[in-house]
Design a protein around this motif. Structure first.
Motif, PDB file in Angstrom:
ATOM      1  N   THR A 183       0.510  -1.185   0.216  1.00 32.16           N
ATOM      2  CA  THR A 183       0.259   0.118   0.213  1.00 32.16           C
ATOM      3  C   THR A 183       0.691   1.412  -0.283  1.00 32.16           C
ATOM      4  OG1 THR A 183      -1.774  -1.387   1.010  1.00 32.16           O
ATOM      5  CG2 THR A 183      -1.989   1.298   0.824  1.00 32.16           C
ATOM      6  N   PHE A 184       1.025   2.011  -1.131  1.00 34.83           N
ATOM      7  CA  PHE A 184       1.670   3.610  -0.992  1.00 34.83           C
ATOM      8  C   PHE A 184       0.427   4.326  -0.519  1.00 34.83           C
ATOM      9  CE2 PHE A 184       2.512   7.488  -3.459  1.00 34.83           C
ATOM     10  CZ  PHE A 184       3.656   7.680  -3.318  1.00 34.83           C
ATOM     11  N   SER A 185       1.269   5.483   0.420  1.00 35.74           N
ATOM     12  CA  SER A 185       0.648   6.352   0.999  1.00 35.74           C
ATOM     13  C   SER A 185       0.955   7.656   1.336  1.00 35.74           C
ATOM     14  CB  SER A 185       0.221   5.840   2.321  1.00 35.74           C
ATOM     15  OG  SER A 185      -0.032   7.419   2.918  1.00 35.74           O
ATOM     16  N   LEU A 186       0.787   8.232  -0.086  1.00 36.06           N
ATOM     17  CA  LEU A 186       0.745   9.855  -0.154  1.00 36.06           C
ATOM     18  C   LEU A 186       1.244  10.369   1.001  1.00 36.06           C
ATOM     19  CD1 LEU A 186       1.377  12.064  -2.825  1.00 36.06           C
ATOM     20  CD2 LEU A 186      -0.404  12.576  -2.923  1.00 36.06           C
ATOM     21  N   THR A 187       0.597  10.642   1.825  1.00 33.10           N
ATOM     22  CA  THR A 187       0.717  11.569   2.816  1.00 33.10           C
ATOM     23  C   THR A 187       2.092  11.227   3.283  1.00 33.10           C
ATOM     24  OG1 THR A 187      -2.086  11.771   3.061  1.00 33.10           O
ATOM     25  CG2 THR A 187      -0.425  12.098   5.105  1.00 33.10           C
ATOM     26  N   GLU A 188       2.214   9.442   4.317  1.00 39.57           N
ATOM     27  CA  GLU A 188       2.967   8.683   4.400  1.00 39.57           C
ATOM     28  C   GLU A 188       4.552   9.384   3.741  1.00 39.57           C
ATOM     29  OE1 GLU A 188       3.192   4.821   6.016  1.00 39.57           O
ATOM     30  OE2 GLU A 188       1.000   5.090   6.707  1.00 39.57           O
ATOM     31  N   ALA A 189       4.219   9.388   2.392  1.00 38.83           N
ATOM     32  CA  ALA A 189       5.543   9.469   1.418  1.00 38.83           C
ATOM     33  C   ALA A 189       6.124  10.818   2.071  1.00 38.83           C
ATOM     34  CB  ALA A 189       5.331   9.390  -0.240  1.00 38.83           C
ATOM     35  N   LEU A 190       4.882  11.920   1.449  1.00 39.09           N
ATOM     36  CA  LEU A 190       5.412  13.106   1.325  1.00 39.09           C
ATOM     37  C   LEU A 190       5.843  13.871   3.056  1.00 39.09           C
ATOM     38  CD1 LEU A 190       2.642  14.866  -0.113  1.00 39.09           C
ATOM     39  CD2 LEU A 190       5.050  14.609  -1.622  1.00 39.09           C
ATOM     40  N   ASP A 191       5.494  13.178   4.212  1.00 39.90           N
ATOM     41  CA  ASP A 191       5.683  13.376   5.409  1.00 39.90           C
ATOM     42  C   ASP A 191       7.331  12.645   5.817  1.00 39.90           C
ATOM     43  OD1 ASP A 191       3.655  14.728   5.871  1.00 39.90           O
ATOM     44  OD2 ASP A 191       2.665  12.970   7.036  1.00 39.90           O
ATOM     45  N   ASP A 192       7.650  11.844   5.366  1.00 37.77           N
ATOM     46  CA  ASP A 192       8.948  10.386   5.843  1.00 37.77           C
ATOM     47  C   ASP A 192       9.000   9.968   4.570  1.00 37.77           C
ATOM     48  OD1 ASP A 192      10.650   9.207   6.746  1.00 37.77           O
ATOM     49  OD2 ASP A 192      10.011   8.513   8.381  1.00 37.77           O
ATOM     50  N   ILE A 193      10.001  10.178   3.715  1.00 39.58           N
ATOM     51  CA  ILE A 193      10.019   9.308   1.843  1.00 39.58           C
ATOM     52  C   ILE A 193      10.950   8.593   2.724  1.00 39.58           C
ATOM     53  CG2 ILE A 193      11.958  11.225   1.365  1.00 39.58           C
ATOM     54  CD1 ILE A 193       9.068   9.508  -0.517  1.00 39.58           C
ATOM     55  N   ASP A 194      11.705   8.160   3.764  1.00 45.38           N
ATOM     56  CA  ASP A 194      12.331   7.236   3.902  1.00 45.38           C
ATOM     57  C   ASP A 194      12.002   6.264   4.708  1.00 45.38           C
ATOM     58  OD1 ASP A 194      15.082   8.002   2.200  1.00 45.38           O
ATOM     59  OD2 ASP A 194      15.291   9.374   3.599  1.00 45.38           O
ATOM     60  N   GLY A 195      11.290   7.092   4.904  1.00 45.64           N
ATOM     61  CA  GLY A 195      10.768   5.780   6.778  1.00 45.64           C
ATOM     62  C   GLY A 195       9.694   4.801   5.420  1.00 45.64           C
ATOM     63  N   HIS A 196       8.962   5.252   4.999  1.00 47.64           N
ATOM     64  CA  HIS A 196       7.634   5.121   3.834  1.00 47.64           C
ATOM     65  C   HIS A 196       8.351   3.872   2.708  1.00 47.64           C
ATOM     66  CE1 HIS A 196       3.399   4.114   2.836  1.00 47.64           C
ATOM     67  NE2 HIS A 196       4.268   4.305   1.424  1.00 47.64           N
ATOM     68  N   ASN A 197       9.731   4.454   2.740  1.00 49.82           N
ATOM     69  CA  ASN A 197      10.300   3.468   1.322  1.00 49.82           C
ATOM     70  C   ASN A 197      10.770   2.350   1.959  1.00 49.82           C
ATOM     71  OD1 ASN A 197      10.493   5.636  -0.436  1.00 49.82           O
ATOM     72  ND2 ASN A 197      12.386   6.018  -0.619  1.00 49.82           N
ATOM     73  N   ARG A 198      11.048   2.358   3.633  1.00 45.08           N
ATOM     74  CA  ARG A 198      11.755   1.189   4.022  1.00 45.08           C
ATOM     75  C   ARG A 198      10.497  -0.027   5.007  1.00 45.08           C
ATOM     76  NH1 ARG A 198      14.663   4.827   6.753  1.00 45.08           N
ATOM     77  NH2 ARG A 198      13.517   5.342   8.733  1.00 45.08           N
ATOM     78  N   LYS A 199       8.888   0.444   4.772  1.00 42.22           N
ATOM     79  CA  LYS A 199       7.812  -0.312   4.637  1.00 42.22           C
ATOM     80  C   LYS A 199       7.620  -0.610   4.117  1.00 42.22           C
ATOM     81  CE  LYS A 199       3.219   1.310   6.229  1.00 42.22           C
ATOM     82  NZ  LYS A 199       2.216   1.539   7.156  1.00 42.22           N
ATOM     83  N   LEU A 200       7.115   0.136   2.342  1.00 45.22           N
ATOM     84  CA  LEU A 200       7.534  -0.688   0.979  1.00 45.22           C
ATOM     85  C   LEU A 200       8.110  -1.813   0.713  1.00 45.22           C
ATOM     86  CD1 LEU A 200       6.583   2.836  -1.001  1.00 45.22           C
ATOM     87  CD2 LEU A 200       5.256   0.676   0.079  1.00 45.22           C
ATOM     88  N   LEU A 201       9.661  -1.984   0.687  1.00 44.95           N
ATOM     89  CA  LEU A 201      11.064  -3.140   0.736  1.00 44.95           C
ATOM     90  C   LEU A 201      10.441  -3.401   1.606  1.00 44.95           C
ATOM     91  CD1 LEU A 201      13.293  -0.580  -0.224  1.00 44.95           C
ATOM     92  CD2 LEU A 201      11.891  -1.227  -1.781  1.00 44.95           C
ATOM     93  N   GLU A 202      10.263  -3.378   2.805  1.00 40.85           N
ATOM     94  CA  GLU A 202       9.772  -4.353   3.714  1.00 40.85           C
ATOM     95  C   GLU A 202       9.399  -5.808   3.438  1.00 40.85           C
ATOM     96  OE1 GLU A 202       8.274  -3.368   7.061  1.00 40.85           O
ATOM     97  OE2 GLU A 202      10.876  -1.952   8.299  1.00 40.85           O
ATOM     98  N   ALA A 203       8.389  -5.444   2.397  1.00 43.73           N
ATOM     99  CA  ALA A 203       7.318  -6.454   1.205  1.00 43.73           C
ATOM    100  C   ALA A 203       7.916  -7.368   1.176  1.00 43.73           C
ATOM    101  CB  ALA A 203       6.977  -5.859   0.978  1.00 43.73           C
ATOM    102  N   LEU A 204       9.197  -6.898   0.179  1.00 41.79           N
ATOM    103  CA  LEU A 204      10.181  -7.370  -0.213  1.00 41.79           C
ATOM    104  C   LEU A 204      10.894  -8.954   0.218  1.00 41.79           C
ATOM    105  CD1 LEU A 204      11.725  -5.464  -3.461  1.00 41.79           C
ATOM    106  CD2 LEU A 204      10.350  -7.420  -3.181  1.00 41.79           C
ATOM    107  N   ASN A 205      11.087  -8.566   1.385  1.00 37.63           N
ATOM    108  CA  ASN A 205      12.284  -9.506   2.279  1.00 37.63           C
ATOM    109  C   ASN A 205      10.652 -10.636   2.856  1.00 37.63           C
ATOM    110  OD1 ASN A 205      14.249  -8.042   2.103  1.00 37.63           O
ATOM    111  ND2 ASN A 205      13.513  -6.626   4.081  1.00 37.63           N
ATOM    112  N   VAL A 206      10.113 -10.814   2.788  1.00 34.34           N
ATOM    113  CA  VAL A 206       9.073 -11.143   3.142  1.00 34.34           C
ATOM    114  C   VAL A 206       8.396 -12.364   2.275  1.00 34.34           C
ATOM    115  CG1 VAL A 206       8.934 -10.352   5.516  1.00 34.34           C
ATOM    116  CG2 VAL A 206       7.259 -10.023   3.832  1.00 34.34           C
ATOM    117  N   ALA A 207       8.740 -11.102   0.751  1.00 32.37           N
ATOM    118  CA  ALA A 207       8.123 -12.452  -0.463  1.00 32.37           C
ATOM    119  C   ALA A 207       8.657 -13.595  -0.616  1.00 32.37           C
ATOM    120  CB  ALA A 207       8.561 -10.666  -1.685  1.00 32.37           C
TER     121      ALA A 207
END
Length: 297
Positions: free
Chosen positions: A273-297
């Motif tokens: 789930t990509f969140s525009l609000t989270e990305a604008l508030d903390d882009i690197d934090g949101h990136n880490r959240k997105l990429l964590e999904a690849l670690n469990v894929a």
């Protein structure tokens, strides 16, 4: 970035409506353009032929005999208001890990053929030039900056399956590189290049003007749909997809090529789930959240 209060509407003959969200690319403009496209599609209006979202705009082709142009504009304006008022600002999408052999011999050889009269710095390579204009120490530093943060597919087009991608990074840290002074007449298939603030992942061999960074071993366009990732559609990427490039060496590149030839290769991917609000508030934090999904894929 603050978007214009209203989109700009332009008619192209009797069958096309262009909706310009903003004159410049931004995450906000791209999100609004893609959200409008999605919601118009969901309305299932009679007469809609095609909806093509782009970086900060969208093009709608329609049949005026089935859908009067004033009715179409009213629907789009209504949806535009809905999208801008929406508080959730989320997009259900996918994240992909895409292997790339940076500084490979194929793009190097092609670049060497197109220097004098084509390139700003005929004495060097595309990667060296990209590093220089971004004030980086060397080509290796540019490569690190290119793959350490993910990219979002802002549009797909130009040729079949070719995505344009915008890096999920603070504006002050985004990579930007001018295109060639004059376009090349050749680019190896699956070249990963950069022009302006966009990465372009060349789906097929052809002309091009983006600075060449490397080459990918696996297809992103499979018209015969031989690989499992293309079962539903011959084009891999959709607008809104997230891409994390991963550098590989020649040995791994060859290994993946063999898997592609055998028909067994699968892209590492996950639903996110990509969140525009989270990305604008903390882009690197949101990136880490997105990429964590690849670690469990």
């Amino acid at each position: 970035m603050t978007l214009p209060e209203h989109a700009r509407y332009t008619w192209g003959g009797d069958e096309f409506l262009v909706v310009e969200i903003a004159p410049d690319m931004s995450l906000e403009a791209n999100f609004v353009a893609n959200s409008i496209a999605t919601r118009i599609e969901e309305r299932e209006l009679p007469g809609i032929v095609d909806i093509c979202p782009a970086n900060a705009s969208l093009l709608i082709r329609f049949n005026p005999d089935e859908l009067p142009y004033m009715d179409l504009e009213r629907h789009v304006r209504d949806v535009d208001v809905e999208v801008r008022k929406a508080t959730e600002g989320v997009l259900e999408t996918r994240v992909f890990e895409v292997p790339v052999w940076y500084d490979d011999p194929y793009t190097r050889a092609t670049g060497a053929k197109f220097r004098e009269g084509y390139h700003q710095d005929p004495s060097g390579t595309d990667l060296e030039y990209a590093a220089h204009v971004n004030g980086l120490a060397d080509a290796q530093e540019f490569v690190r900056r290119h793959h350490e943060r993910p990219w979002i597919v802002s549009m797909v087009g130009f040729v079949a399956g070719l995505p344009f991608l915008y890096q999920l990074a603070p504006l002050s840290e985004q990579l930007e590189v001018p295109k060639y002074l004059s376009p090349r007449t050749d680019t190896p298939p699956l070249t990963v290049g950069i022009g302006g603030c966009f990465t372009a992942h060349y789906s097929v061999r052809g002309a091009g003007g983006y600075q060449m960074l490397g080459i990918a071993p696996a297809p992103i366009y499979d018209p015969e749909q031989k690989l499992a990732d293309f079962t539903d559609f011959s084009v891999l990427f959709k607008t809104g997809d997230i891409v994390k490039y991963r550098p590989v060496n020649e040995a791994e590149y060859r290994e993946i090529e063999e898997q592609v030839q055998a028909g067994t290769y699968r892209y590492k991917q996950a639903s996110v789930t990509f969140s525009l609000t989270e990305a604008l508030d903390d882009i690197d934090g949101h990136n880490r959240k997105l990429l964590e999904a690849l670690n469990v894929a």
